[in-house]
Scaffold this motif. Structure first.
Motif, short mmCIF file in Angstrom:
data_model
loop_
_atom_site.label_atom_id
_atom_site.label_comp_id
_atom_site.label_asym_id
_atom_site.label_seq_id
_atom_site.Cartn_x
_atom_site.Cartn_y
_atom_site.Cartn_z
N TYR A 355 90.94 7.51 48.04
CA TYR A 355 91.65 8.77 47.88
C TYR A 355 92.03 9.40 49.21
CZ TYR A 355 89.89 7.92 43.25
OH TYR A 355 89.62 7.31 42.06
N CYS A 367 94.49 16.12 46.54
CA CYS A 367 94.00 14.74 46.55
C CYS A 367 95.02 13.84 45.86
CB CYS A 367 92.66 14.66 45.83
SG CYS A 367 92.00 12.98 45.66
N HIS A 369 95.88 9.48 45.08
CA HIS A 369 95.38 8.12 45.18
C HIS A 369 96.03 7.50 46.41
CE1 HIS A 369 94.30 3.99 44.34
NE2 HIS A 369 93.49 4.42 43.38
N MET A 376 95.93 13.47 42.17
CA MET A 376 94.69 13.58 41.43
C MET A 376 94.37 15.03 41.10
SD MET A 376 93.47 10.41 41.09
CE MET A 376 95.17 10.06 40.65
N PHE A 377 94.40 15.90 42.11
CA PHE A 377 94.12 17.31 41.85
C PHE A 377 94.64 18.19 42.98
CE2 PHE A 377 90.09 15.83 43.87
CZ PHE A 377 90.02 16.71 44.94
N LYS A 379 93.34 22.13 44.31
CA LYS A 379 92.43 23.25 44.07
C LYS A 379 92.39 24.16 45.30
CE LYS A 379 90.61 22.15 40.01
NZ LYS A 379 90.64 23.04 38.82
N PRO A 414 88.26 11.05 42.00
CA PRO A 414 89.54 11.50 41.47
C PRO A 414 89.54 12.92 40.93
CG PRO A 414 88.44 10.06 39.89
CD PRO A 414 87.61 10.04 41.14
N GLU A 415 88.36 13.52 40.75
CA GLU A 415 88.27 14.88 40.26
C GLU A 415 87.66 15.78 41.32
OE1 GLU A 415 86.12 14.85 36.61
OE2 GLU A 415 87.63 13.64 35.54
N TYR A 416 88.04 17.05 41.28
CA TYR A 416 87.54 18.01 42.26
C TYR A 416 86.07 18.28 41.99
CZ TYR A 416 87.01 22.48 44.71
OH TYR A 416 86.60 23.50 45.53
N GLU A 417 85.24 18.03 43.00
CA GLU A 417 83.81 18.30 42.90
C GLU A 417 83.33 18.92 44.20
OE1 GLU A 417 79.49 16.05 42.36
OE2 GLU A 417 81.35 14.95 41.94
#
Length: 457
Positions: A355, A367, A369, A376-377, A379, A414-417
């Motif tokens: 990513y 983000c 790929h 991907m996201f 935020k 791939p997800e916001y964390e």
């Protein structure tokens, strides 16, 4: 037709030694802006994900040491062996301030009196200052932006040689004990817009026995390569028809026997042959304030810029040649993928895992790929977050140092964390460095080492 000045001689094969037994570069060094291979990635070890380096709101946690840094500078920590190197500019009279605020203030600072441009060396283990050298003293030859400094660039280190570039105040080469080897005056480099000099920010890059520099003053933009041994010019290219301004650091990348010097610019991004200065390829840019540095991941060249309504991302194959086309019907095969929106303005992105992460001055992180360009996201980080420093990746996490005195840690994926929000006490504009499992941060006031330690009062 651009002017090309080339100085070729048998000195190309000079016997200057780039390494020594006393100062050999190790795998844990962070030898230049964005670290090994300029990728912004720590390639071994891990660091704590949570800490508190705000000494005014304790107890602190994870802070091994901190030391006050004089003057103003956005120079990032550079590490070779047991030493850390920083640049700063110290006013001869009074303490200067930065405009720490979000928004569109375009003013130059009004406090540019006489300054001293200083190279600092610290002990990596304790933070104790080992030496300092004043490279230049006098009135600035160009102004700075109210949020910038006269020491925005980072040094580059190879073997027993350190190169510092202060733009209009010159280039200086020292050994790692602070002894001056050579210096060179590049002339006035007033990188400006709206008639305001916003300050110089292109860090030097050492490759082999050469030093690459970008000097894109709108009135006389040029790039040049100098000999590391003595500072003599190898070649110089006039960029008057190629670039109106650039604050980026060059990427020097060798692939298939060809070494390129890739320069982010506007209206053209250009790749030069590192040995001769001849143009290899060019790509029409989008953002009219090119600041992020090109970098390599997955064997491809990643480039972004922003401002003026456009914020593109380009991914280019290293075998590109000639003028590249972005035409949707007939795109150049050398373009892996691109997008017209999503790029970053000031911060250089980083690839972590599969990513691509980009931080922005408005606090938004995006983000994609890295191989396909799929978004991907997107935020927004915390209140008053502003990402000016370039992103770095370590141990499956991405670090976003912010001007709201917080370092955000994101998990790769791939997800916001959001893993953690770590206070550091002061705004952070400089890109972090990582070495031997320790994170080194330069805030507007201090140099801080973050590692595994117990909380202290």
């Amino acid at each position: 037709m651009k002017t090309l000045t080339v100085k070729l001689s048998v000195l190309f094969a000079c016997a200057f030694t780039l390494t020594s037994s006393a100062h050999a570069q190790s795998t844990t060094d962070w030898p230049s802006f964005r670290g090994p291979r300029a990728r912004g990635v720590s390639e071994g070890g891990s660091i704590p994900t949570t800490w508190n380096a705000d000494t005014e709101n304790g107890p602190t946690q994870g802070m091994l040491w901190d030391t006050e840094v004089p003057g103003l500078g956005h120079s990032s920590p550079i590490i070779q062996g047991d030493r850390i190197f920083l640049l700063t500019a110290v006013a001869d009279k009074g303490d200067l301030e930065l405009n720490i605020a979000a928004g569109g203030n375009i003013d130059a600072a009004e406090d540019d009196g006489s300054q001293s441009w200083i190279v600092l060396c610290y002990d990596k283990t304790t933070g104790k200052e080992i030496w300092r050298q004043t490279a230049h003293q006098g009135m600035p030859r160009a102004t700075r932006h109210s949020k910038a400094t006269h020491a925005n660039t980072s040094v580059a280190v190879s073997g027993n040689r350190l190169v510092a570039c202060f733009g209009s105040e010159g280039v200086y080469c020292y050994d790692l004990d602070g002894n001056l080897i050579w210096k060179r005056d590049l002339g006035v480099i007033d990188v400006s817009k709206y008639g305001i000099g916003w300050g110089y920010a292109s860090s030097p890059v050492i490759h082999g026995d050469r030093v690459a520099l970008i000097c894109d003053d709108p009135d006389h933009p040029f790039v040049t390569v100098l000999r590391l041994a003595d500072g003599e010019e190898v070649w110089k290219v006039d960029r008057a028809d190629e670039c109106e301004r650039s604050w980026g650091t060059p990427l020097v990348y060798e692939s298939d026997g060809v070494t390129q010097m890739i320069v982010n610019g506007w209206p053209w991004i250009v790749s030069y042959h590192f040995e001769t200065g001849e143009e290899i390829w060019r790509l029409e840019g989008g953002g009219d304030n090119p600041i992020p540095t090109p970098f390599v991941a997955n064997g491809w060249i990643y480039i972004t810029n922003a401002h003026g309504g456009k914020a593109p991302i380009y991914v280019v194959r290293p075998d590109a040649r000639g003028t590249l086309s972005l035409d949707e019907e007939e795109p150049s095969e050398a373009i892996v993928w691109n997008t017209e929106r999503g790029g970053s303005y000031m911060s250089t992105p980083v690839v972590s895992g599969d990513y691509l992460y980009l931080g922005n001055s408005n606090g938004v992180v995006r983000c994609f790929h890295a191989k396909t360009g799929e978004k991907m996201f997107e935020k927004r980080l915390g209140k008053d977050a502003g990402i000016i420093a370039s992103l770095v990746a370590v141990d499956g996490n991405v670090l976003c140092a912010s001007e709201n005195a917080t370092v955000y840690v994101l998990a790769t994926g791939p997800e916001y964390e959001l893993v953690a929000e770590n206070p550091v006490g002061e705004p952070c504009f400089a890109t972090p460095a990582i070495s031997d499992g320790v994170l080194y941060l330069r805030t507007t006031k201090r140099l801080i080492a973050i590692g595994n330690s117990e909380p202290t009062n």
